[in-house]
Design a protein around this motif. Structure first.
Motif, PDB file in Angstrom:
ATOM      1  N   THR A  92       0.829  -1.208   0.000  1.00  0.00           N
ATOM      2  CA  THR A  92       0.000   0.000   0.000  1.00  0.00           C
ATOM      3  C   THR A  92       0.860   1.253   0.000  1.00  0.00           C
ATOM      4  O   THR A  92       0.618   2.196  -0.781  1.00  0.00           O
ATOM      5  N   ARG A 115      -4.167  10.173   1.876  1.00  0.00           N
ATOM      6  CA  ARG A 115      -4.767   8.897   1.489  1.00  0.00           C
ATOM      7  C   ARG A 115      -3.703   7.880   1.089  1.00  0.00           C
ATOM      8  O   ARG A 115      -3.969   6.969   0.319  1.00  0.00           O
ATOM      9  N   TYR A 132      -4.585   4.347   1.707  1.00  0.00           N
ATOM     10  CA  TYR A 132      -5.728   3.834   0.962  1.00  0.00           C
ATOM     11  C   TYR A 132      -5.258   3.423  -0.427  1.00  0.00           C
ATOM     12  O   TYR A 132      -4.482   4.139  -1.059  1.00  0.00           O
ATOM     13  N   ASP A 178      -6.845  -2.639   1.456  1.00  0.00           N
ATOM     14  CA  ASP A 178      -8.251  -2.670   1.054  1.00  0.00           C
ATOM     15  C   ASP A 178      -8.676  -4.041   0.548  1.00  0.00           C
ATOM     16  O   ASP A 178      -9.761  -4.533   0.896  1.00  0.00           O
ATOM     17  N   GLY A 230     -10.305   0.573   8.574  1.00  0.00           N
ATOM     18  CA  GLY A 230     -10.677   1.892   8.079  1.00  0.00           C
ATOM     19  C   GLY A 230     -10.257   2.997   9.034  1.00  0.00           C
ATOM     20  O   GLY A 230      -9.778   4.049   8.611  1.00  0.00           O
ATOM     21  N   GLN A 256      -6.467   3.411   8.802  1.00  0.00           N
ATOM     22  CA  GLN A 256      -6.095   4.154   7.600  1.00  0.00           C
ATOM     23  C   GLN A 256      -6.365   5.651   7.767  1.00  0.00           C
ATOM     24  O   GLN A 256      -5.546   6.489   7.393  1.00  0.00           O
TER      25      GLN A 256
END
Length: 311
Positions: free
Chosen positions: A83, A236, A239, A263, A283, A286
């Protein structure tokens, strides 16, 4: 006039503008602010069978057990690494390519041709990742893929693309840039169109060539918007684009070492175990890390140039 009266007067005075922002306000209210109350699920043993509200109120408090479950697996390092590294590449090279593309489009003399190029680069953004995944499969299929046919034509053996993980970091990066660079360049192109033309005219009088104009005028004028968009992207960084990492590799298990991100890991875990608490914990994790990164990055930018900071 009291505060309420002044407030109502301002609302009536600006009612037209407020109506314009009303749809976005409702969207953020329902999809960004109201779900914040559900973050408590990350610290509870949530059971959907008891109903949404009853489960939130009456579920057993488990503290950080959901976070421990998320990172207890041996895949925790892999999904975090993937990520972060993918997003770092997307942020750095995506910024360079988007700015370069905007500058190239702005330098095209024939504006009709420039609009044609812009439309062609903008269109991939509207394709869903499902369609992009099928397009990719037509190129990489073992039996009839275009790339394997080209390799066979030149005497090379076919490659089992969906079983060879070493090729996929480059494939995913190229596909992501192909899809989003045209869209991202629009913001910078609009900023370039707003630069005062007299600056370029003065530079030409002083003997500056095209590269010097870009380096001394265009890029410095784009610096504030580049900084703001980069700060938002850093927020982000934990994400990942689910469609890119799930649909394009076709959920091939042989590629998990380079395609599994937070994710997709959470999605697969939710399908198999139904652990909603663990999903909420991911979530929240993150969002929290993204918040810290934005604050830190913005603080660093403010130390050098307050005008370029996000806030």
């Amino acid at each position: 006039m009291n505060a309420i009266g002044r407030f109502l007067k301002d609302v009536i005075k600006n009612r037209a503008m407020l109506l314009f922002v009303l749809p976005a306000t409702v969207w953020f209210l329902f999809f960004s602010y109201l779900p914040m109350f559900g973050t408590v699920i990350a610290f509870k043993e949530y059971r959907f069978s008891d109903g949404f509200l009853n489960s939130i109120i009456n579920s057993k408090w488990v503290g950080f057990d959901n976070f421990k479950f998320l990172f207890a697996t041996e895949d925790a390092y892999i999904i975090t690494r993937n990520t972060l590294l993918y997003n770092i590449v997307f942020i750095i090279f995506g910024l360079i390519l988007a700015v370069a593309m905007a500058i190239i489009l702005s330098e095209i003399v024939n504006k009709r041709l420039a609009k044609l190029y812009q439309t062609g680069m903008f269109m991939p953004y509207f394709l869903s990742w499902v369609i992009v995944g099928y397009f990719t499969f037509t190129f990489l299929s073992m039996d009839r893929g275009m790339l394997n046919q080209i390799l066979n034509f030149f005497g090379f053996e076919s490659i089992q693309w969906y079983s060879e993980a070493k090729y996929w970091p480059l494939i995913l990066v190229l596909i992501n840039f192909w899809k989003i660079i045209g869209y991202n360049s629009v913001v910078y192109l609009a900023a370039i169109m707003g630069i005062d033309k007299s600056l370029y005219e003065a530079a030409m009088i002083d003997g500056a060539n095209k590269w010097q104009q870009i380096r001394r005028i265009t890029i410095p004028m784009l610096a504030p918007i580049m900084t703001i968009l980069t700060l938002l992207a850093i927020g982000r960084i934990f994400y990942a684009d689910f469609g890119l990492f799930y649909q394009v590799p076709r959920d091939s298990g042989a590629l998990y070492s380079v395609t599994n991100v937070i994710d997709t890991y959470v999605y697969r875990g939710l399908k198999v175990t139904g652990e909603i608490g663990m999903t909420t914990a991911a979530g929240l994790y993150q969002s929290f890390v993204g918040f810290i990164l934005v604050i830190t990055s913005n603080y660093i930018v403010r130390r050098f140039n307050k005008d370029n900071a996000l806030f």
